[in-house]
Design a protein around this motif. Structure first.
Motif, PDB file in Angstrom:
ATOM      1  N   UNK A 145      -9.616  -7.865  -0.251  1.00 46.50           N
ATOM      2  CA  UNK A 145      -8.569  -7.047   0.378  1.00 46.50           C
ATOM      3  C   UNK A 145      -9.136  -6.120   1.454  1.00 46.50           C
ATOM      4  N   UNK A 146      -8.338  -5.885   2.494  1.00 43.67           N
ATOM      5  CA  UNK A 146      -8.755  -5.029   3.604  1.00 43.67           C
ATOM      6  C   UNK A 146      -7.813  -3.830   3.715  1.00 43.67           C
ATOM      7  N   UNK A 147      -8.404  -2.633   3.794  1.00 40.25           N
ATOM      8  CA  UNK A 147      -7.662  -1.403   4.059  1.00 40.25           C
ATOM      9  C   UNK A 147      -8.140  -0.884   5.408  1.00 40.25           C
ATOM     10  N   UNK A 148      -7.220  -0.703   6.343  1.00 43.36           N
ATOM     11  CA  UNK A 148      -7.572  -0.140   7.647  1.00 43.36           C
ATOM     12  C   UNK A 148      -7.280   1.355   7.603  1.00 43.36           C
ATOM     13  N   UNK A 149      -8.189   2.151   8.153  1.00 46.77           N
ATOM     14  CA  UNK A 149      -8.036   3.606   8.105  1.00 46.77           C
ATOM     15  C   UNK A 149      -8.079   4.199   9.511  1.00 46.77           C
ATOM     16  N   UNK A 150      -7.249   5.202   9.732  1.00 42.50           N
ATOM     17  CA  UNK A 150      -7.238   6.054  10.916  1.00 42.50           C
ATOM     18  C   UNK A 150      -6.645   5.416  12.171  1.00 42.50           C
ATOM     19  N   UNK A 151      -7.099   4.244  12.554  1.00 42.29           N
ATOM     20  CA  UNK A 151      -6.586   3.596  13.769  1.00 42.29           C
ATOM     21  C   UNK A 151      -5.652   2.453  13.367  1.00 42.29           C
ATOM     22  N   UNK A 152      -4.379   2.639  13.655  1.00 47.82           N
ATOM     23  CA  UNK A 152      -3.374   1.682  13.188  1.00 47.82           C
ATOM     24  C   UNK A 152      -3.497   0.341  13.909  1.00 47.82           C
ATOM     25  N   UNK A 153      -3.546  -0.764  13.155  1.00 47.87           N
ATOM     26  CA  UNK A 153      -3.624  -2.092  13.777  1.00 47.87           C
ATOM     27  C   UNK A 153      -2.261  -2.520  14.308  1.00 47.87           C
ATOM     28  N   UNK A 154      -2.236  -3.639  15.050  1.00 46.65           N
ATOM     29  CA  UNK A 154      -0.965  -4.120  15.583  1.00 46.65           C
ATOM     30  C   UNK A 154      -0.114  -4.729  14.460  1.00 46.65           C
ATOM     31  N   UNK A 155       1.097  -5.110  14.817  1.00 43.35           N
ATOM     32  CA  UNK A 155       2.063  -5.576  13.821  1.00 43.35           C
ATOM     33  C   UNK A 155       1.576  -6.816  13.077  1.00 43.35           C
ATOM     34  N   UNK A 156       0.928  -7.735  13.805  1.00 39.01           N
ATOM     35  CA  UNK A 156       0.428  -8.959  13.182  1.00 39.01           C
ATOM     36  C   UNK A 156      -0.626  -8.645  12.122  1.00 39.01           C
TER      37      UNK A 156
END
Length: 323
Positions: free
Chosen positions: A119-130
Protein backbone atom coordinates in the motif's frame (compact mmCIF):
# COMPACT_ATOMS: atom_id res chain seq x y z
CA UNK A 1 17.55 -50.88 3.29
CA UNK A 2 15.96 -49.32 0.23
CA UNK A 3 13.07 -47.97 2.34
CA UNK A 4 15.49 -46.40 4.85
CA UNK A 5 17.36 -44.56 2.01
CA UNK A 6 14.06 -43.22 0.59
CA UNK A 7 12.93 -42.02 4.01
CA UNK A 8 16.23 -40.20 4.59
CA UNK A 9 16.03 -38.54 1.19
CA UNK A 10 12.45 -37.42 1.88
CA UNK A 11 13.43 -35.89 5.23
CA UNK A 12 16.33 -33.98 3.65
CA UNK A 13 13.98 -32.62 0.96
CA UNK A 14 11.44 -31.48 3.58
CA UNK A 15 14.21 -29.82 5.59
CA UNK A 16 15.49 -27.89 2.54
CA UNK A 17 12.00 -26.75 1.60
CA UNK A 18 11.40 -25.62 5.15
CA UNK A 19 14.61 -23.57 5.18
CA UNK A 20 13.74 -21.97 1.86
CA UNK A 21 10.28 -21.08 3.09
CA UNK A 22 11.79 -19.55 6.22
CA UNK A 23 14.20 -17.41 4.19
CA UNK A 24 11.39 -16.06 2.06
CA UNK A 25 9.10 -15.02 4.93
CA UNK A 26 9.21 -12.14 7.41
CA UNK A 27 9.71 -12.86 11.07
CA UNK A 28 6.52 -13.44 13.01
CA UNK A 29 5.71 -13.76 16.66
CA UNK A 30 4.07 -16.78 18.24
CA UNK A 31 0.54 -15.52 17.50
CA UNK A 32 1.33 -15.23 13.79
CA UNK A 33 1.67 -11.41 13.76
CA UNK A 34 4.76 -9.68 12.42
CA UNK A 35 7.46 -8.78 14.92
CA UNK A 36 8.26 -5.56 13.05
CA UNK A 37 6.50 -3.52 10.37
CA UNK A 38 8.81 -1.83 7.86
CA UNK A 39 7.52 1.46 6.47
CA UNK A 40 9.58 2.88 3.60
CA UNK A 41 9.47 6.68 3.47
CA UNK A 42 10.56 8.53 0.32
CA UNK A 43 11.19 12.23 0.99
CA UNK A 44 12.02 14.88 -1.63
CA UNK A 45 14.58 16.48 0.70
CA UNK A 46 15.85 16.39 4.28
CA UNK A 47 15.74 20.16 4.70
CA UNK A 48 13.55 23.27 5.06
CA UNK A 49 9.89 22.68 5.94
CA UNK A 50 10.22 18.92 5.34
CA UNK A 51 12.13 18.58 8.62
CA UNK A 52 8.82 19.01 10.48
CA UNK A 53 7.35 16.06 8.56
CA UNK A 54 10.45 14.00 9.29
CA UNK A 55 10.31 14.82 13.02
CA UNK A 56 6.71 13.62 13.23
CA UNK A 57 7.55 10.33 11.50
CA UNK A 58 10.67 9.74 13.57
CA UNK A 59 8.83 10.30 16.84
CA UNK A 60 6.21 7.72 15.83
CA UNK A 61 9.05 5.32 15.07
CA UNK A 62 10.66 5.93 18.46
CA UNK A 63 7.39 5.36 20.32
CA UNK A 64 6.55 2.05 18.61
CA UNK A 65 8.96 -0.87 18.94
CA UNK A 66 7.09 -2.89 16.32
CA UNK A 67 7.56 -0.21 13.63
CA UNK A 68 10.71 0.60 11.71
CA UNK A 69 10.69 3.69 9.48
CA UNK A 70 13.29 3.51 6.68
CA UNK A 71 13.65 7.01 5.22
CA UNK A 72 15.50 8.13 2.08
CA UNK A 73 16.36 11.56 0.66
CA UNK A 74 15.86 12.19 -3.08
CA UNK A 75 17.65 15.54 -2.92
CA UNK A 76 14.82 16.99 -5.03
CA UNK A 77 15.66 14.64 -7.92
CA UNK A 78 12.56 12.94 -9.33
CA UNK A 79 14.58 10.22 -11.10
CA UNK A 80 16.48 9.44 -7.90
CA UNK A 81 13.24 9.18 -5.97
CA UNK A 82 11.77 6.77 -8.52
CA UNK A 83 14.83 4.54 -8.14
CA UNK A 84 14.59 4.69 -4.34
CA UNK A 85 10.93 3.66 -4.34
CA UNK A 86 11.64 0.83 -6.79
CA UNK A 87 14.29 -0.42 -4.34
CA UNK A 88 11.76 -0.32 -1.48
CA UNK A 89 9.34 -2.37 -3.56
CA UNK A 90 12.05 -4.91 -4.39
CA UNK A 91 12.95 -5.17 -0.70
CA UNK A 92 9.31 -5.94 0.15
CA UNK A 93 8.57 -3.21 2.67
CA UNK A 94 5.13 -3.43 4.29
CA UNK A 95 4.00 0.03 3.15
CA UNK A 96 5.39 3.10 1.42
CA UNK A 97 4.91 6.72 2.49
CA UNK A 98 5.70 8.99 -0.45
CA UNK A 99 6.25 12.75 -0.40
CA UNK A 100 6.73 13.27 -4.15
CA UNK A 101 9.39 15.40 -5.82
CA UNK A 102 7.09 15.49 -8.86
CA UNK A 103 3.44 14.55 -8.32
CA UNK A 104 3.00 14.01 -12.08
CA UNK A 105 5.62 11.24 -12.13
CA UNK A 106 4.38 8.92 -9.40
CA UNK A 107 1.57 6.97 -11.08
CA UNK A 108 3.85 4.22 -12.52
CA UNK A 109 5.48 3.75 -9.10
CA UNK A 110 2.08 3.33 -7.47
CA UNK A 111 1.15 0.73 -10.12
CA UNK A 112 4.33 -1.24 -9.36
CA UNK A 113 3.71 -1.09 -5.61
CA UNK A 114 0.09 -2.20 -6.06
CA UNK A 115 1.24 -5.16 -8.16
CA UNK A 116 3.46 -6.16 -5.23
CA UNK A 117 0.54 -5.67 -2.78
CA UNK A 118 2.38 -2.83 -1.03
CA UNK A 119 0.00 0.00 0.00
CA UNK A 120 1.07 3.58 -0.76
CA UNK A 121 0.28 6.66 1.35
CA UNK A 122 1.13 10.01 -0.23
CA UNK A 123 1.86 12.85 2.19
CA UNK A 124 1.89 16.65 1.88
CA UNK A 125 1.86 17.01 -1.92
CA UNK A 126 -1.48 15.93 -3.34
CA UNK A 127 -1.26 13.64 -6.40
CA UNK A 128 -3.48 14.00 -9.46
CA UNK A 129 -6.91 12.40 -9.72
CA UNK A 130 -5.63 9.25 -11.45
CA UNK A 131 -3.00 8.57 -8.77
CA UNK A 132 -5.50 9.32 -5.98
CA UNK A 133 -7.62 6.40 -7.17
CA UNK A 134 -4.67 4.01 -6.82
CA UNK A 135 -3.25 4.98 -3.43
CA UNK A 136 -4.48 3.96 0.02
CA UNK A 137 -4.71 7.57 1.22
CA UNK A 138 -3.38 11.11 0.94
CA UNK A 139 -2.37 12.84 4.18
CA UNK A 140 -1.97 16.59 4.08
CA UNK A 141 -3.48 20.01 4.47
CA UNK A 142 -6.01 21.47 2.04
CA UNK A 143 -4.17 24.27 0.24
CA UNK A 144 -7.43 25.94 -0.80
CA UNK A 145 -8.29 26.23 2.89
CA UNK A 146 -4.86 27.75 3.63
CA UNK A 147 -5.25 30.47 0.99
CA UNK A 148 -8.82 31.18 2.07
CA UNK A 149 -8.00 31.57 5.77
CA UNK A 150 -5.00 33.75 4.90
CA UNK A 151 -6.93 36.17 2.67
CA UNK A 152 -9.96 36.34 4.95
CA UNK A 153 -7.73 37.73 7.71
CA UNK A 154 -6.06 40.17 5.30
CA UNK A 155 -9.49 41.38 4.13
CA UNK A 156 -10.50 41.88 7.76
CA UNK A 157 -7.37 43.92 8.53
CA UNK A 158 -7.88 46.02 5.37
CA UNK A 159 -11.54 46.54 6.25
CA UNK A 160 -12.53 45.03 2.91
CA UNK A 161 -10.78 47.51 0.63
CA UNK A 162 -7.32 47.93 -0.91
CA UNK A 163 -4.83 46.85 -3.59
CA UNK A 164 -3.41 43.35 -3.22
CA UNK A 165 -0.22 41.86 -4.70
CA UNK A 166 -0.04 38.05 -4.84
CA UNK A 167 3.27 36.16 -4.80
CA UNK A 168 2.91 32.69 -6.34
CA UNK A 169 5.11 29.74 -5.46
CA UNK A 170 6.57 27.31 -8.01
CA UNK A 171 4.17 27.33 -10.94
CA UNK A 172 2.43 24.04 -11.64
CA UNK A 173 2.39 22.89 -8.01
CA UNK A 174 -1.04 21.94 -6.72
CA UNK A 175 -0.42 24.03 -3.59
CA UNK A 176 0.16 27.17 -5.69
CA UNK A 177 -3.00 26.69 -7.73
CA UNK A 178 -5.17 26.11 -4.68
CA UNK A 179 -3.64 28.66 -2.31
CA UNK A 180 -3.98 31.35 -4.97
CA UNK A 181 -7.53 30.27 -5.77
CA UNK A 182 -8.38 30.57 -2.08
CA UNK A 183 -6.98 34.12 -2.15
CA UNK A 184 -8.95 35.11 -5.23
CA UNK A 185 -12.22 33.53 -4.08
CA UNK A 186 -12.13 35.77 -1.00
CA UNK A 187 -11.18 38.90 -2.95
CA UNK A 188 -14.16 38.39 -5.27
CA UNK A 189 -16.45 38.92 -2.28
CA UNK A 190 -15.11 42.45 -1.76
CA UNK A 191 -15.84 44.98 -4.55
CA UNK A 192 -13.30 47.42 -3.10
CA UNK A 193 -10.39 44.94 -3.11
CA UNK A 194 -8.32 44.57 -6.28
CA UNK A 195 -5.40 42.41 -7.41
CA UNK A 196 -2.85 44.86 -8.84
CA UNK A 197 0.21 42.56 -9.06
CA UNK A 198 0.71 38.80 -9.39
CA UNK A 199 3.90 36.89 -10.23
CA UNK A 200 5.94 33.89 -9.14
CA UNK A 201 8.87 33.96 -6.72
CA UNK A 202 9.29 30.16 -6.81
CA UNK A 203 8.71 29.73 -3.05
CA UNK A 204 12.15 31.33 -2.42
CA UNK A 205 13.00 34.15 0.01
CA UNK A 206 15.60 35.66 -2.32
CA UNK A 207 13.20 35.66 -5.26
CA UNK A 208 10.46 37.13 -3.10
CA UNK A 209 12.81 39.97 -2.23
CA UNK A 210 13.73 40.56 -5.89
CA UNK A 211 10.09 40.49 -7.01
CA UNK A 212 9.10 42.98 -4.32
CA UNK A 213 11.96 45.27 -5.35
CA UNK A 214 10.66 45.19 -8.94
CA UNK A 215 7.14 46.02 -7.79
CA UNK A 216 8.43 48.93 -5.70
CA UNK A 217 10.40 50.30 -8.67
CA UNK A 218 7.43 49.99 -11.02
CA UNK A 219 5.34 52.21 -8.74
CA UNK A 220 1.67 51.94 -7.92
CA UNK A 221 -0.07 51.61 -4.57
CA UNK A 222 0.01 48.25 -2.79
CA UNK A 223 -1.86 47.80 0.48
CA UNK A 224 -1.14 44.10 1.05
CA UNK A 225 1.36 41.50 -0.18
CA UNK A 226 -0.07 37.99 0.06
CA UNK A 227 2.46 35.21 -0.54
CA UNK A 228 1.92 31.47 -1.07
CA UNK A 229 4.48 30.76 1.67
CA UNK A 230 6.37 32.41 4.52
CA UNK A 231 9.71 32.47 2.73
CA UNK A 232 8.48 34.72 -0.10
CA UNK A 233 6.63 36.88 2.44
CA UNK A 234 9.86 37.36 4.42
CA UNK A 235 11.66 38.30 1.18
CA UNK A 236 8.97 40.91 0.51
CA UNK A 237 9.36 42.31 4.04
CA UNK A 238 13.13 42.60 3.61
CA UNK A 239 12.72 44.51 0.33
CA UNK A 240 10.11 46.85 1.79
CA UNK A 241 12.24 47.58 4.85
CA UNK A 242 15.41 48.21 2.83
CA UNK A 243 13.58 50.62 0.54
CA UNK A 244 11.88 52.41 3.43
CA UNK A 245 8.48 51.62 1.88
CA UNK A 246 7.00 49.26 4.47
CA UNK A 247 4.67 51.81 6.03
CA UNK A 248 1.28 50.22 6.72
CA UNK A 249 1.54 47.52 4.03
CA UNK A 250 0.13 44.22 5.29
CA UNK A 251 2.25 41.11 4.53
CA UNK A 252 0.85 37.59 4.80
CA UNK A 253 2.42 34.14 4.38
CA UNK A 254 1.48 30.48 4.68
CA UNK A 255 3.08 27.50 6.48
CA UNK A 256 3.98 28.81 9.92
CA UNK A 257 7.68 27.96 9.66
CA UNK A 258 9.99 28.82 12.55
CA UNK A 259 11.29 31.91 10.71
CA UNK A 260 7.76 32.85 9.71
CA UNK A 261 6.49 32.60 13.29
CA UNK A 262 9.48 34.61 14.52
CA UNK A 263 8.59 37.38 12.05
CA UNK A 264 4.98 37.29 13.31
CA UNK A 265 6.22 37.58 16.90
CA UNK A 266 8.30 40.64 15.91
CA UNK A 267 5.24 42.21 14.30
CA UNK A 268 6.81 42.15 10.83
CA UNK A 269 4.67 39.39 9.29
CA UNK A 270 1.03 40.23 9.95
CA UNK A 271 -0.54 36.89 9.11
CA UNK A 272 0.44 33.29 8.44
CA UNK A 273 -1.48 30.01 8.42
CA UNK A 274 0.13 27.13 10.27
CA UNK A 275 0.59 23.94 8.28
CA UNK A 276 1.20 21.20 10.84
CA UNK A 277 4.08 19.26 9.24
CA UNK A 278 4.72 17.36 12.45
CA UNK A 279 1.07 16.30 12.55
CA UNK A 280 1.17 15.31 8.88
CA UNK A 281 4.24 13.14 9.51
CA UNK A 282 2.67 11.33 12.47
CA UNK A 283 -0.63 10.88 10.65
CA UNK A 284 1.12 9.54 7.53
CA UNK A 285 2.73 6.68 9.49
CA UNK A 286 -0.48 6.02 11.45
CA UNK A 287 -2.36 5.81 8.15
CA UNK A 288 0.27 3.50 6.65
CA UNK A 289 -0.16 1.21 9.67
CA UNK A 290 -3.91 1.10 9.03
CA UNK A 291 -3.15 0.03 5.48
CA UNK A 292 -0.78 -2.71 6.67
CA UNK A 293 -3.45 -3.96 9.08
CA UNK A 294 -6.03 -4.09 6.30
CA UNK A 295 -8.28 -1.38 7.74
CA UNK A 296 -10.70 0.35 5.38
CA UNK A 297 -10.97 4.14 5.53
CA UNK A 298 -14.02 6.16 4.51
CA UNK A 299 -12.13 9.11 3.04
CA UNK A 300 -8.86 8.89 1.11
CA UNK A 301 -8.02 12.49 2.05
CA UNK A 302 -6.80 12.59 5.65
CA UNK A 303 -6.93 16.34 6.31
CA UNK A 304 -4.61 18.04 8.80
CA UNK A 305 -6.23 21.51 8.94
CA UNK A 306 -4.47 24.85 8.50
CA UNK A 307 -4.66 27.23 11.49
CA UNK A 308 -4.59 31.03 11.48
CA UNK A 309 -1.62 32.64 13.25
CA UNK A 310 -1.29 36.30 14.25
CA UNK A 311 0.78 38.11 16.87
CA UNK A 312 -1.96 37.41 19.44
CA UNK A 313 -1.54 33.61 19.35
CA UNK A 314 1.93 33.09 17.85
CA UNK A 315 3.54 31.92 21.12
CA UNK A 316 1.32 28.82 21.10
CA UNK A 317 2.65 27.78 17.68
CA UNK A 318 6.28 28.52 18.54
CA UNK A 319 5.92 26.09 21.46
CA UNK A 320 4.44 23.45 19.16
CA UNK A 321 7.40 23.67 16.81
CA UNK A 322 9.87 23.20 19.65
CA UNK A 323 8.27 20.10 21.18
Amino acid sequence: MKLKKMTSAFMVTVLILGLLAGCGSKETSGDGSKDQIIIGVAMPAFEDWFTYLINGMEEYDEQHDNVKVDMVDAKNDSGKQMSQVETMIAQGVDAIVLNPVDTAAISPLIDTANEANIPVVVVNRMPDEDAMKKIYAFVGSESLEGGTIQMEKVAEVLDGKGNVAIMNGTLGHDSVVKRTKGNKDVIEKYPDMNIVREATADYQRSQGMTLMENWIQSGGEIDAVVANNDEMAIGAIMALEESGKRGDIIVAGIDGTEDGLDYVKQGKLNVTTFQDGYGQGQSAIETAMKAVNGEKIENKFVNVPFELVTKENVEEYLKRLKK
